[in-house]
Structure formats: C-alpha cells, structure tokens
Design a protein around this motif. Structure first.
Motif, PDB file in Angstrom:
ATOM      1  N   GLU A  42      -1.449  -8.623   1.466  1.00 17.01           N
ATOM      2  CA  GLU A  42      -1.937  -7.403   2.098  1.00 17.01           C
ATOM      3  C   GLU A  42      -2.288  -7.657   3.560  1.00 17.01           C
ATOM      4  O   GLU A  42      -2.000  -6.832   4.435  1.00 17.01           O
ATOM      5  N   ALA A  45       0.973  -8.196   5.651  1.00 20.97           N
ATOM      6  CA  ALA A  45       1.651  -6.931   5.926  1.00 20.97           C
ATOM      7  C   ALA A  45       0.874  -6.095   6.936  1.00 20.97           C
ATOM      8  O   ALA A  45       1.458  -5.494   7.850  1.00 20.97           O
ATOM      9  N   THR A  67       1.947  -5.991  -5.067  1.00 16.17           N
ATOM     10  CA  THR A  67       0.879  -5.285  -4.386  1.00 16.17           C
ATOM     11  C   THR A  67      -0.034  -4.645  -5.420  1.00 16.17           C
ATOM     12  O   THR A  67       0.274  -4.641  -6.622  1.00 16.17           O
ATOM     13  N   GLU A  69      -0.285  -1.662  -5.892  1.00 17.77           N
ATOM     14  CA  GLU A  69       0.485  -0.542  -6.467  1.00 17.77           C
ATOM     15  C   GLU A  69       1.615  -1.057  -7.361  1.00 17.77           C
ATOM     16  O   GLU A  69       2.506  -0.310  -7.742  1.00 17.77           O
ATOM     17  N   ARG A  71       4.140  -2.947  -6.687  1.00 18.58           N
ATOM     18  CA  ARG A  71       5.449  -3.131  -6.083  1.00 18.58           C
ATOM     19  C   ARG A  71       5.602  -4.611  -5.781  1.00 18.58           C
ATOM     20  O   ARG A  71       4.686  -5.251  -5.258  1.00 18.58           O
ATOM     21  N   HIS A  72       6.764  -5.163  -6.098  1.00 16.78           N
ATOM     22  CA  HIS A  72       6.936  -6.585  -5.855  1.00 16.78           C
ATOM     23  C   HIS A  72       7.064  -6.849  -4.366  1.00 16.78           C
ATOM     24  O   HIS A  72       7.706  -6.096  -3.625  1.00 16.78           O
ATOM     25  N   VAL A  73       6.456  -7.950  -3.904  1.00 21.74           N
ATOM     26  CA  VAL A  73       6.459  -8.253  -2.471  1.00 21.74           C
ATOM     27  C   VAL A  73       7.872  -8.489  -1.959  1.00 21.74           C
ATOM     28  O   VAL A  73       8.156  -8.219  -0.777  1.00 21.74           O
ATOM     29  N   ASP A  75      10.537  -6.827  -2.919  1.00 25.57           N
ATOM     30  CA  ASP A  75      11.082  -5.495  -2.680  1.00 25.57           C
ATOM     31  C   ASP A  75      10.489  -4.885  -1.410  1.00 25.57           C
ATOM     32  O   ASP A  75      11.193  -4.242  -0.619  1.00 25.57           O
ATOM     33  N   VAL A  76       9.181  -5.083  -1.213  1.00 23.50           N
ATOM     34  CA  VAL A  76       8.506  -4.524  -0.035  1.00 23.50           C
ATOM     35  C   VAL A  76       9.050  -5.155   1.239  1.00 23.50           C
ATOM     36  O   VAL A  76       9.394  -4.455   2.206  1.00 23.50           O
ATOM     37  N   MET A  77       9.142  -6.474   1.276  1.00 26.97           N
ATOM     38  CA  MET A  77       9.615  -7.146   2.490  1.00 26.97           C
ATOM     39  C   MET A  77      11.095  -6.889   2.749  1.00 26.97           C
ATOM     40  O   MET A  77      11.529  -6.758   3.888  1.00 26.97           O
ATOM     41  N   ASP A  80      11.612  -3.788   4.639  1.00 27.41           N
ATOM     42  CA  ASP A  80      10.941  -3.708   5.934  1.00 27.41           C
ATOM     43  C   ASP A  80      11.785  -4.427   6.992  1.00 27.41           C
ATOM     44  O   ASP A  80      12.029  -5.629   6.903  1.00 27.41           O
ATOM     45  N   THR A 113      17.835  -6.255  -4.997  1.00 27.42           N
ATOM     46  CA  THR A 113      17.904  -6.431  -3.550  1.00 27.42           C
ATOM     47  C   THR A 113      19.215  -7.039  -3.066  1.00 27.42           C
ATOM     48  O   THR A 113      19.519  -6.985  -1.873  1.00 27.42           O
TER      49      THR A 113
END
Length: 416
Positions: A42, A45, A67, A69, A71-73, A75-77, A80, A113
């Motif tokens: 967190e 990010a 996270t 929420e 969501r896998h990190v 997937d988040v990264m 981005d 991904t």
C-alpha cells in the motif's frame, strides 16, 4: 545506489535510511488515534512506485500478495503503466497456491496477465541466480504473507532470493506484512547449522517474532556472506502485540493447510508432529489444531489438561483425515483451543504435546528420517524426550541459545 528513488523507509546492507516523510513511516506507538494499518505494498503504491522507477520488475509472490480489496498485487502492478512488470516467481505451493506441501506449479504463462511465471521452489544459489538472469529483471519485489515459524518455507525463499539476487547483480525490495502470531517475542530452540535445510537455513528461533522485512534485514546483516542491495518498505499502523483481527486485512491462506489465523497460531508448535507417526490434522478442516492416531483415547487429553498450560485447552477429539496420514480412518486424539493468545506459548505447548503423546500411546514413533531434528533444529528435542525428559527440562535446554538469538533479533526490530 540512486538515493533519489527513496521515498519510503529502506534498508541497504542492514543500514537504515531516512524516509522522505518520517511521520508517514513511523510505526504506531499506542498514543492518540490509531491509524489504519498500511502494508508495504500500500505504501509503495501510494508513493507512486518510485522505488521501481526505470526498473524491469519481477515479483516473488503467491496468493497472499493481495490488497485489502483482495486484488492481487501482480494484477494491480501489471495494469499500472508506472510499473514495468516483466515476470512472476512462485515459491512452494506455486504462484496461485494450488499445490500441496512439497510441491510447486512449475513454469508457465499466467493466464490473467500473460506474464511468464518462474518456479523458485528448491532453487538456490547459482541456479536461482540463472533464473533471475533469464527473466531479465533488474529489481525483485518480495510480497508474501509469512506465519511466523522457522520451518515455514517462504522466509527461506526470501533468503535464497536475497543470496541469488546478489550473485546475479539484482536489487531486492521487500514489502512488509504483519506477523499473524504477533511480534511479541521469539520462542523455541535455535537452529544449529549442521541441521540446516529448506525448513531452516540459518540459526533463528522456532517462532521468530519478526516480520519479513525485519528478517530480511537480519539475513543481510548476520548471515549472507555478502549483502544484497536491499530495500524494505515497512508498514504503518502495526504494533508488535497485534494479532490479525486488529489489522483489518483479509486472510488469504498462505498454503493449502493454513486456512485461518488460528491455524498459524497453533502451527508454530504442532507442526512438530510432522516428525512423528501421528496425524497433524492434514486432510481435515482444522489442520495443526487436530492431532491424533489409531489407538489414542481420552487419556491423552486428560494428561494435557492436568498440565494447565497457559492460554490453551484440549478437547478429546475423533476425526477421519481425507488425505495424508490415516487417510479415511477414524482416529482419536485432541483438538487445541487457544483461549488466551497473549499467554499462549506455541512451542512449549508443542513440546508438551510430544512428551504426553509418547507416554499416552504405545505406538508413538518418530519418522524414520528423523525429520523432527530438521524441524527443531537439532537432535536435542528428540533425544531428550526419548530419554524421558519432561516439558520443563526440554524447554530449559535451549534457553541460553534463545537468549543469544533474542539479543541479535532486537537490533533488527523496526516496530514498537
């Protein structure tokens, strides 16, 4: 090293560096309103991924890297544009966590991904360094939930990645997460190096009472012959006395037989039953809380209750594992019920369980390969119990080693 990237609390070769915003990085001290816990990810990010700027990034992670929420990190990264994420590295059980103990998922392309997933399990040294080189990463990011026990292999994946990253000339960033059994203190025997294995590479206590970022700093400062370029992103809002219900974070099973935080609390002591012919509860809904074997009756639970061990009750229990030891057979034993987490000592409880099981069941035996020695870090626990030693005597035998480890450990703690 380019210090312009450092917007977060970091450590290189065991030396602390000042964060850009000291107030933001300060751990919660118990004074005033308590801030929401923020994990290392967190904070990374929120800082705009500045630690990863200009780097080809690979992430060492598993299903716990999520996270709040969920969501896998990865997937988040991946989504981005500020992060050049090029690879994922999976530990024991695999990146998506489907394999049982002693297994991994191998290499493949992640369907979500399209990123290549590399298998790190049972790789170390030059072999693991070659994997990082083949993946063409500049910086490795480690984000895995630990459970606080020396024999849980993810911390040794961290250790191996640190050593291999140094060999490959790569940098490693550790994103911190809470120790789910708290960071109050270290307990249990300290590993002797001649018993080193993937369930214990270096001499730390059986339950270390540290976070993964603190362990990374300790590994870099005490055990690696040459330190890796290491940066640690600490949490905010976490106290050493915290248990998971204080964090507000979701619990994702770190491995198939670690379904709840209660499992983790018991595991630091009851995993020792992997070294015996008794079931440690694998194949049930309460692994490491249910223990038993054919021929055990209520006398074991009664013997344990007479010990009046702090923080825990024992219930006479009967169960039929669906896999592993005694598969499909109804067996007798006990279930642990921890009623006071503050006073509960998982390692002392585990030793008491071994001592009483040996006396209560004539069929008791150690695994033929003496796996118990790998788990406890020496032959001492096994030989003392075989010689008839009681719980207090066994626990007392490691206190000098534990005192020395606690003194070393204190130098690397970063939370109050």
């Amino acid at each position: 090293m380019n210090l312009s990237r450092r917007g977060l609390l970091a450590a290189t070769a065991g030396t602390a560096l000042t964060p850009a915003d000291p107030a933001a990085a300060a751990p919660y001290t118990g004074q005033g309103p308590r801030p929401r816990l923020r994990t290392g990810f967190e904070r990374l990010a929120a800082d705009g991924y500045r630690l990863l700027e200009g780097q080809r990034v690979g992430v060492v992670t598993n299903p716990t890297g999520v996270t709040r929420e969920v969501r896998h990190v990865v997937d988040v990264m991946h989504a981005d544009e500020r992060v050049d994420l090029v690879a994922v590295f999976g530990p024991e059980h695999g990146f998506r966590g489907t394999e049982q103990a002693g297994g991994s998922q191998g290499g493949y392309d992640d369907p979500a991904t399209g990123l290549p997933v590399f298998d790190t399990y049972r790789k170390s040294g030059k072999d693991l360094a070659a994997v990082f080189t083949a993946a063409r990463v500049d910086t490795l990011v480690y984000d895995i939930q630990d459970v606080g026990a020396r024999f849980y292999t993810y911390i040794w994946t961290l250790y191996d990645c640190m050593a291999a990253a140094r060999l490959a000339g790569r940098r490693l960033v550790v994103l911190d997460r809470p120790n789910p059994v708290s960071g109050r203190e270290a307990y249990g025997p300290v590993l002797r190096r001649e018993f080193a294995s993937f369930v214990g590479r270096e001499p730390i206590a059986q339950t270390h009472g540290m976070t993964v970022a603190e362990l990374a700093r300790l590994f870099n400062g005490e055990f690696l012959k040459r330190p890796v370029e290491l940066e640690t992103v600490l949490m905010t809002g976490w106290r050493r006395t915290d248990f998971p219900d204080a964090s507000g974070l979701p619990w994702v099973p770190p491995s198939p037989n670690m379904p709840t935080p209660d499992t983790a609390l018991a595991y630091g002591g009851t995993c020792l039953f992997e070294g015996t012919n008794l079931s440690e509860g694998r194949g049930t809904t309460r692994p490491f809380e249910l223990l038993g074997a054919e021929g055990i009756d209520r006398r074991w639970a009664a013997a344990l209750d007479r010990l009046d061990l702090p923080g825990v009750h024992f219930r006479e229990a009967y169960f039929a594992p669906t896999f592993d030891k005694f598969r499909g057979k109804t067996i007798g034993g006990v279930q642990l019920h921890v009623h006071d987490r503050e006073s509960y000592d998982p390692v002392r409880t585990g030793i008491a369980l071994l001592v009483t099981a040996r006396k209560a069941w004539s069929g008791f035996a150690w695994r033929a390969d003496h796996w118990i020695d790998k788990l406890t870090g020496s032959a001492r626990v096994r030989t003392m119990i075989d010689a008839g030693a009681g719980t207090d005597e066994v626990v007392g035998a490691w206190q000098d080693d534990l005192t020395r480890f606690r003194a070393v450990r204190r130098r690397y703690l970063r939370y109050s």
